[in-house]
Design an enzyme around this catalytic site. Structure first.
Site, mmCIF file in Angstrom:
data_model
loop_
_atom_site.group_PDB
_atom_site.id
_atom_site.type_symbol
_atom_site.label_atom_id
_atom_site.label_comp_id
_atom_site.label_asym_id
_atom_site.label_seq_id
_atom_site.Cartn_x
_atom_site.Cartn_y
_atom_site.Cartn_z
ATOM 1 N N ARG A 1 1.712 5.066 -0.539
ATOM 2 C CA ARG A 1 1.186 6.638 -0.491
ATOM 3 C C ARG A 1 2.524 7.458 -0.653
ATOM 4 O O ARG A 1 3.144 7.635 0.255
ATOM 5 C CB ARG A 1 0.485 6.903 0.635
ATOM 6 N N ASN B 1 0.842 -1.348 -0.048
ATOM 7 C CA ASN B 1 0.038 0.105 0.012
ATOM 8 C C ASN B 1 0.926 1.101 0.174
ATOM 9 O O ASN B 1 1.190 1.802 0.931
ATOM 10 C CB ASN B 1 -0.887 0.077 1.253
ATOM 11 N N ASP C 1 -7.476 -3.511 1.625
ATOM 12 C CA ASP C 1 -7.472 -3.803 3.144
ATOM 13 C C ASP C 1 -8.022 -5.212 3.302
ATOM 14 O O ASP C 1 -7.879 -6.335 4.046
ATOM 15 C CB ASP C 1 -7.811 -2.955 4.100
#
Length: 326
Positions: free
Chosen positions: A178, A176, A267
């Site tokens: 970012r 994940n 998730d």
């Protein structure tokens, strides 16, 4: 019963209310309505794991404020263990805001630089927390988790994971990514490489990897990851799996309901995948379970769907030892 340690950060979540206007709309007048909740990628996974009847503890740091108390109470109500949560006097949790476009895609705005969770690797109780990883069947964390610690903190965490793996704990890394959480992409690529080398299972996507390695093919991206078990989610609802002795493609079933909010799609996929693997399913079956849950979650607003909306529990082959995910 198999157990999982999820490591990361939960923040206060502000979500634009349906039909509300954000600041700057309507000629720059006024600011719309927002609902308040809690969320974070690994916390979302922990909640879904608990709902799938996996014993799970959440490892993080919170403040001693009322919002942190509410988080603890909410996690406990969901069945997520909080015995590994450090409480820091005078600190607060971070905060983020979600804005959605017409297609349900989200944008995140964060206020988290001084959040309590960022200090988890630098506390008097850190050694005890890290030593506890050896007692779990699976340690799960994401690139967002790694981004909130400094280089020394990441090194300390990786060292603890390597010690735990010697005793049979499996490390699952979710990519994940970012960009705002990293000082630059070179640092992120270095940390990703270290996580790939240490992980038993990597859950990743084209969205994450192409942001770090633009222009590369699927084969090139997968070749960067030496982990024995790899789940590579494509832009379409398809996963490419690589595991010892086999490669496989798993396609999600066609959607029958409209997409409302893609928050926590990855998730929830991770939770269903891990739960299925711990229950004895093979990677193909686990990916199918991941797609099923993610396809359901995106039909509801928010990261955590109502409990009544969870799919019926599916019986897997019984497996309670650390060999289940190997």
């Amino acid at each position: 019963m198999a157990s999982v340690a999820c490591i990361g950060e939960c923040m206060v979540e502000l979500r634009q209310a349906q039909g509300g206007q954000s600041a700057g709309q309507s000629g720059g007048q006024g600011g719309g309505l927002y609902s308040r909740g809690f969320g974070g990628d690994t916390l979302n996974t922990a909640v879904y794991l608990a709902r799938l009847e996996i014993k799970v503890d959440y490892l993080t740091a919170l403040g001693d404020d009322a919002l942190s108390d509410e988080m603890i109470a909410a996690w406990t109500a969901e069945g997520v263990g909080t015995r590994r949560v450090a409480r820091l006097p005078g600190k607060l949790p971070g905060l983020y805001m979600i804005q959605l476009d017409a297609k349900g895609e989200r944008q995140f705005l964060h206020w988290r630089d001084s959040a309590a969770a960022r200090q988890l690797m630098n506390l008097p109780e850190t050694d005890d927390l890290l030593n506890s990883l050896m007692s779990y069947d699976v340690v799960y964390l994401s690139a967002i988790t790694l981004s909130i610690y400094d280089a020394a903190g990441r090194e300390r965490l990786f060292a603890a994971i390597k010690r735990a793996r010697l005793l049979g704990t499996r490390f699952v890394f979710d990519t994940n990514f970012r960009a705002r959480g990293w000082p630059d992409r070179d640092v992120a690529r270095e940390v990703f490489s270290a996580a790939f080398a240490a992980a038993d299972i990597v859950l990743t996507s084209t969205e994450d990897l192409l942001a770090l390695y633009p222009g590369e093919s699927h084969d090139q991206l997968m070749a960067r990851i030496p982990s024995p078990e790899l789940v590579f989610r494509l832009a379409d609802p398809v996963s490419l799996l690589r595991f010892p002795g086999a490669t496989h493609e798993v396609r999600a079933e066609p959607m029958t309901k409209p997409v409302v909010d893609t928050t926590a799609a990855g998730d929830s996929f991770a939770a269903a995948y891990i739960a299925a693997r711990l229950a004895g399913s093979d990677p193909v079956e686990a990916a199918q379970a991941g797609h099923r849950l993610a396809s359901l979650v995106i039909c509801y607003s928010g990261a955590i769907i109502p409990g009544y909306a969870m799919p019926p529990k599916k019986r897997h082959r019984p497996a309670t030892t650390r060999q289940a995910t190997k």
